[in-house]
Design an enzyme around this catalytic site. Structure first.
Site, mmCIF file in Angstrom:
data_model
loop_
_atom_site.group_PDB
_atom_site.id
_atom_site.type_symbol
_atom_site.label_atom_id
_atom_site.label_comp_id
_atom_site.label_asym_id
_atom_site.label_seq_id
_atom_site.Cartn_x
_atom_site.Cartn_y
_atom_site.Cartn_z
ATOM 1 N N GLY A 1 0.859 -7.649 -6.527
ATOM 2 C CA GLY A 1 1.972 -7.072 -6.952
ATOM 3 C C GLY A 1 2.612 -6.081 -6.239
ATOM 4 O O GLY A 1 1.777 -5.467 -5.375
ATOM 5 N N GLN B 1 8.120 0.623 -3.740
ATOM 6 C CA GLN B 1 7.058 0.655 -2.535
ATOM 7 C C GLN B 1 7.281 0.580 -1.367
ATOM 8 O O GLN B 1 6.637 0.789 -0.322
ATOM 9 C CB GLN B 1 5.789 -0.021 -2.895
ATOM 10 C CG GLN B 1 5.204 0.259 -4.209
ATOM 11 C CD GLN B 1 4.021 -0.766 -4.761
ATOM 12 O OE1 GLN B 1 4.153 -1.498 -5.377
ATOM 13 N NE2 GLN B 1 2.819 -0.314 -4.177
ATOM 14 N N CYS C 1 -4.224 -0.089 -5.510
ATOM 15 C CA CYS C 1 -2.481 -0.134 -5.549
ATOM 16 C C CYS C 1 -2.346 -0.023 -3.731
ATOM 17 O O CYS C 1 -2.793 0.795 -3.173
ATOM 18 C CB CYS C 1 -1.852 1.303 -6.002
ATOM 19 S SG CYS C 1 -0.204 1.361 -5.693
ATOM 20 N N LEU C 2 -1.423 -0.820 -3.247
ATOM 21 C CA LEU C 2 -1.270 -0.781 -1.834
ATOM 22 C C LEU C 2 -0.706 0.623 -1.452
ATOM 23 O O LEU C 2 -0.716 1.070 -0.160
ATOM 24 C CB LEU C 2 -0.025 -1.805 -1.353
ATOM 25 C CG LEU C 2 -0.490 -3.356 -1.686
ATOM 26 C CD1 LEU C 2 0.735 -4.393 -1.329
ATOM 27 C CD2 LEU C 2 -1.789 -3.713 -0.823
ATOM 28 N N HIS D 1 1.475 -2.037 -14.322
ATOM 29 C CA HIS D 1 1.290 -1.102 -13.201
ATOM 30 C C HIS D 1 2.499 -1.257 -12.467
ATOM 31 O O HIS D 1 3.152 -0.294 -11.830
ATOM 32 C CB HIS D 1 0.093 -1.691 -12.184
ATOM 33 C CG HIS D 1 -0.186 -1.071 -10.964
ATOM 34 N ND1 HIS D 1 -1.256 -0.555 -10.464
ATOM 35 C CD2 HIS D 1 0.627 -0.828 -9.891
ATOM 36 C CE1 HIS D 1 -1.247 -0.155 -9.359
ATOM 37 N NE2 HIS D 1 -0.003 -0.360 -8.999
ATOM 38 N N GLU D 2 2.972 -2.546 -12.236
ATOM 39 C CA GLU D 2 4.474 -2.716 -11.564
ATOM 40 C C GLU D 2 5.619 -2.074 -12.155
ATOM 41 O O GLU D 2 6.580 -1.447 -11.205
ATOM 42 C CB GLU D 2 4.583 -4.132 -10.992
ATOM 43 C CG GLU D 2 3.387 -4.815 -10.298
ATOM 44 C CD GLU D 2 3.061 -4.122 -9.068
ATOM 45 O OE1 GLU D 2 3.764 -3.363 -8.473
ATOM 46 O OE2 GLU D 2 1.824 -4.142 -8.638
ATOM 47 N N HIS E 1 5.818 1.521 -11.471
ATOM 48 C CA HIS E 1 6.262 1.993 -10.055
ATOM 49 C C HIS E 1 7.866 2.102 -10.207
ATOM 50 O O HIS E 1 8.104 2.994 -9.707
ATOM 51 C CB HIS E 1 5.939 0.850 -8.992
ATOM 52 C CG HIS E 1 4.768 0.923 -8.240
ATOM 53 N ND1 HIS E 1 4.349 2.007 -7.587
ATOM 54 C CD2 HIS E 1 3.505 0.172 -8.384
ATOM 55 C CE1 HIS E 1 3.217 1.857 -7.074
ATOM 56 N NE2 HIS E 1 2.922 0.695 -7.469
HETATM 57 NI NI NI Z 1 0.739 -0.341 -6.971
#
Ligand code: NI
Length: 167
Positions: free
Chosen positions: A46, A51, A91-92, A133-134, A137
């Site tokens: 995701g 991000q 997470c990226l 999670h997304e 963000h």
């Molecule tokens: Ni993330």
């Protein structure tokens, strides 16, 4: 389409609260394409627009194993949450770190798809955790915020050190 650079913790722009999308125009469609390409290039499940430094309420997710299940969510809202689950995640924006986080077991979501149609979807298990999670963000929250202060401090220090050695 273009792969975008993913911001990493403790970058301040990851803490911004994203604005709703007002109209789905060519810019938003390009943003969705870039986000999908970036997510696949980084092998994430995701990605939130936050991000890549775009403060708009847009999320892409592909939770399928064969990477054929792309979902684009514009202005996602959580209508209901039920139960809890322990979910192992990364997470990226927090590269190289994985830990277990408490997430809702099931969620009901409402969002606009890329054609501008309003959708409602009930998601559960790993997919519910992923959407949770997304969407966090978009509110400037990272999964590591759910961990102990000691762990948070350790992670931040390590990522700051990595950033220094990169420069
Ligand atoms: Ni993330």
């Amino acid at each position: 389409m273009a792969i975008q650079r993913v911001l990493t913790h403790p970058e301040p722009r990851l803490r911004e609260k994203a604005r709703p999308v007002e109209a789905i125009n060519q810019n938003i469609l390009t943003l969705l394409d870039d986000m999908a390409e970036t997510m696949y290039a980084y092998q994430g499940v995701g990605l939130a627009a936050t991000q890549i430094g775009v403060p708009l309420r847009v999320v892409v997710v592909d939770y399928s194993t064969d990477r054929s299940g792309l979902h684009c969510l514009i202005n996602p809202e959580i209508l209901a949450e039920e139960g809890t689950q322990e979910h192992e995640e990364g997470c990226l924006s927090v590269p190289g770190y994985y830990d277990t986080v408490k997430r809702p077991a099931q969620m009901t979501l409402r969002y606009l798809d890329r054609e501008g149609n309003q959708q409602e979807q009930v998601v559960e298990e790993g997919l519910a955790a992923c959407y949770s999670h997304e969407i966090e963000h978009l509110n400037g929250i990272l999964f590591v915020d759910h961990l102990s202060l000691l762990k948070q401090k350790r992670i931040k220090k390590r990522l700051e050190k990595q950033m220094e050695t990169r420069d």
